[in-house]
Scaffold this motif. Structure first.
Motif, PDB file in Angstrom:
ATOM      1  N   ASP A 139       1.000  -5.821  -6.915  1.00  0.00           N
ATOM      2  CA  ASP A 139       2.105  -4.864  -7.001  1.00  0.00           C
ATOM      3  C   ASP A 139       2.273  -4.060  -5.718  1.00  0.00           C
ATOM      4  O   ASP A 139       3.373  -3.618  -5.395  1.00  0.00           O
ATOM      5  CB  ASP A 139       1.902  -3.913  -8.184  1.00  0.00           C
ATOM      6  CG  ASP A 139       2.127  -4.593  -9.535  1.00  0.00           C
ATOM      7  OD1 ASP A 139       2.574  -5.753  -9.562  1.00  0.00           O
ATOM      8  OD2 ASP A 139       1.837  -3.958 -10.569  1.00  0.00           O
ATOM      9  N   ALA A 140       1.198  -3.867  -4.969  1.00  0.00           N
ATOM     10  CA  ALA A 140       1.251  -3.071  -3.740  1.00  0.00           C
ATOM     11  C   ALA A 140       2.063  -3.735  -2.634  1.00  0.00           C
ATOM     12  O   ALA A 140       2.486  -3.069  -1.692  1.00  0.00           O
ATOM     13  CB  ALA A 140      -0.162  -2.784  -3.235  1.00  0.00           C
ATOM     14  N   VAL A 141       2.306  -5.040  -2.741  1.00  0.00           N
ATOM     15  CA  VAL A 141       3.049  -5.746  -1.692  1.00  0.00           C
ATOM     16  C   VAL A 141       4.406  -6.271  -2.180  1.00  0.00           C
ATOM     17  O   VAL A 141       5.027  -7.097  -1.513  1.00  0.00           O
ATOM     18  CB  VAL A 141       2.210  -6.904  -1.095  1.00  0.00           C
ATOM     19  CG1 VAL A 141       0.963  -6.360  -0.420  1.00  0.00           C
ATOM     20  CG2 VAL A 141       1.853  -7.942  -2.150  1.00  0.00           C
ATOM     21  N   LEU A 142       4.866  -5.780  -3.318  1.00  0.00           N
ATOM     22  CA  LEU A 142       6.178  -6.203  -3.807  1.00  0.00           C
ATOM     23  C   LEU A 142       7.270  -5.724  -2.851  1.00  0.00           C
ATOM     24  O   LEU A 142       7.113  -4.711  -2.171  1.00  0.00           O
ATOM     25  CB  LEU A 142       6.421  -5.655  -5.220  1.00  0.00           C
ATOM     26  CG  LEU A 142       5.582  -6.284  -6.329  1.00  0.00           C
ATOM     27  CD1 LEU A 142       5.770  -5.539  -7.650  1.00  0.00           C
ATOM     28  CD2 LEU A 142       5.931  -7.763  -6.495  1.00  0.00           C
ATOM     29  N   HIS A 145       8.788  -2.815  -5.242  1.00  0.00           N
ATOM     30  CA  HIS A 145       7.723  -1.914  -4.815  1.00  0.00           C
ATOM     31  C   HIS A 145       7.899  -0.554  -5.500  1.00  0.00           C
ATOM     32  O   HIS A 145       8.986   0.023  -5.478  1.00  0.00           O
ATOM     33  CB  HIS A 145       7.737  -1.752  -3.294  1.00  0.00           C
ATOM     34  CG  HIS A 145       6.467  -1.193  -2.773  1.00  0.00           C
ATOM     35  ND1 HIS A 145       6.209   0.154  -2.755  1.00  0.00           N
ATOM     36  CD2 HIS A 145       5.365  -1.807  -2.273  1.00  0.00           C
ATOM     37  CE1 HIS A 145       5.012   0.359  -2.245  1.00  0.00           C
ATOM     38  NE2 HIS A 145       4.472  -0.819  -1.950  1.00  0.00           N
ATOM     39  N   TYR A 146       6.828  -0.072  -6.092  1.00  0.00           N
ATOM     40  CA  TYR A 146       6.859   1.180  -6.848  1.00  0.00           C
ATOM     41  C   TYR A 146       7.229   2.399  -5.990  1.00  0.00           C
ATOM     42  O   TYR A 146       7.754   3.384  -6.504  1.00  0.00           O
ATOM     43  CB  TYR A 146       5.507   1.419  -7.526  1.00  0.00           C
ATOM     44  CG  TYR A 146       4.398   1.775  -6.571  1.00  0.00           C
ATOM     45  CD1 TYR A 146       4.029   3.101  -6.363  1.00  0.00           C
ATOM     46  CD2 TYR A 146       3.715   0.789  -5.850  1.00  0.00           C
ATOM     47  CE1 TYR A 146       3.020   3.430  -5.475  1.00  0.00           C
ATOM     48  CE2 TYR A 146       2.711   1.113  -4.968  1.00  0.00           C
ATOM     49  CZ  TYR A 146       2.363   2.435  -4.781  1.00  0.00           C
ATOM     50  OH  TYR A 146       1.377   2.766  -3.904  1.00  0.00           O
ATOM     51  N   TYR A 148      10.986  -4.255  -1.406  1.00  0.00           N
ATOM     52  CA  TYR A 148      11.892  -3.169  -1.699  1.00  0.00           C
ATOM     53  C   TYR A 148      13.189  -3.749  -2.289  1.00  0.00           C
ATOM     54  O   TYR A 148      13.496  -4.926  -2.110  1.00  0.00           O
ATOM     55  CB  TYR A 148      12.209  -2.360  -0.450  1.00  0.00           C
ATOM     56  CG  TYR A 148      11.049  -1.500   0.039  1.00  0.00           C
ATOM     57  CD1 TYR A 148       9.859  -1.355  -0.693  1.00  0.00           C
ATOM     58  CD2 TYR A 148      11.142  -0.837   1.242  1.00  0.00           C
ATOM     59  CE1 TYR A 148       8.831  -0.558  -0.236  1.00  0.00           C
ATOM     60  CE2 TYR A 148      10.102  -0.027   1.707  1.00  0.00           C
ATOM     61  CZ  TYR A 148       8.951   0.103   0.961  1.00  0.00           C
ATOM     62  OH  TYR A 148       7.932   0.889   1.412  1.00  0.00           O
ATOM     63  N   ASP A 158       9.348   2.379  -3.316  1.00  0.00           N
ATOM     64  CA  ASP A 158      10.573   2.135  -2.548  1.00  0.00           C
ATOM     65  C   ASP A 158      11.343   3.447  -2.412  1.00  0.00           C
ATOM     66  O   ASP A 158      11.739   4.048  -3.416  1.00  0.00           O
ATOM     67  CB  ASP A 158      11.425   1.090  -3.281  1.00  0.00           C
ATOM     68  CG  ASP A 158      12.668   0.682  -2.521  1.00  0.00           C
ATOM     69  OD1 ASP A 158      13.112   1.408  -1.608  1.00  0.00           O
ATOM     70  OD2 ASP A 158      13.219  -0.384  -2.859  1.00  0.00           O
ATOM     71  N   HIS A 193       1.028   9.781  -5.425  1.00  0.00           N
ATOM     72  CA  HIS A 193       0.818   8.356  -5.127  1.00  0.00           C
ATOM     73  C   HIS A 193      -0.638   8.036  -4.814  1.00  0.00           C
ATOM     74  O   HIS A 193      -1.106   6.947  -5.122  1.00  0.00           O
ATOM     75  CB  HIS A 193       1.725   7.907  -3.988  1.00  0.00           C
ATOM     76  CG  HIS A 193       3.134   7.672  -4.426  1.00  0.00           C
ATOM     77  ND1 HIS A 193       4.018   6.913  -3.708  1.00  0.00           N
ATOM     78  CD2 HIS A 193       3.827   8.093  -5.511  1.00  0.00           C
ATOM     79  CE1 HIS A 193       5.178   6.885  -4.328  1.00  0.00           C
ATOM     80  NE2 HIS A 193       5.088   7.597  -5.419  1.00  0.00           N
TER      81      HIS A 193
END
Length: 181
Positions: A170-173, A147-148, A175, A150, A161
């Motif tokens: 990508d929004a739900v990747l 997550h970008y 941590y 994290d 942001h």
């Protein structure tokens, strides 16, 4: 071409020798022998990728797992991006640390990202064309990401942001604390 080491072992910046005159400029963007000598590797790139993105686009942080892990050599053909690599190599003394660098069409810098790193970038210019060489073929079943936003990574992406354009995927990747090697 010259090489600059970063605080993360194996992650390096490459600056080409640029020859300018009244017509413009010329530089050798890649030479396998020089690259291998400078980096101390024997990388064989097998896939080239290119993306076009608008200002605020954030792509990443992505990686490939296991036998499909990829080393990448990245650069910007048009525009400017903030390029970020995160060390996710188990047992690495810099595990969880990141390095970031502005790559642009004017500075011609390239970043070599070895296997075992997550990678992403945010677009700082109105648009950007991003190019990367990979040493292994993409394999959908082996893809992973971080997550970008994290908080453990604390990456400053160069803009607020709420101005970043992030894909649903990508929004739900996960941590860093939740990724599987």
């Amino acid at each position: 071409m010259t090489i600059e080491l970063t605080p993360l072992q194996g992650l390096v910046l490459l600056t080409p020798a640029i020859f300018k005159d009244d017509r413009g400029y010329f530089f050798e963007s890649f030479n396998q022998n020089k690259f291998n000598t400078l980096t101390g590797t024997s990388i064989n790139f097998v896939q080239d990728n290119q993306s076009y993105s608008v200002k605020g686009a954030l792509r990443g942080l992505h990686f490939q797992r296991g036998e499909h892990a990829q080393a990448k050599l990245v650069r910007v053909l048009k525009g400017e991006v903030l390029d970020v690599a995160v060390d996710i190599r188990p047992g690495s003394p810099t595990y969880g640390q990141h390095f970031k660098q502005i790559l642009s069409e004017s500075n011609h810098l390239q970043m070599f990202i070895p296997r075992g790193f997550a990678h992403g970038f945010s677009v700082l210019s109105d648009e950007a064309v991003f190019f990367y060489k990979c040493d292994n073929f993409y394999n959908k079943a082996s893809e992973g990401g971080l997550h970008y936003a994290d908080p453990a990574l604390a990456i400053d992406w160069g803009m607020p942001h709420d101005q970043l354009i992030v894909s649903e995927k990508d929004a739900v990747l996960p941590y860093l604390a939740n990724i599987e090697g």
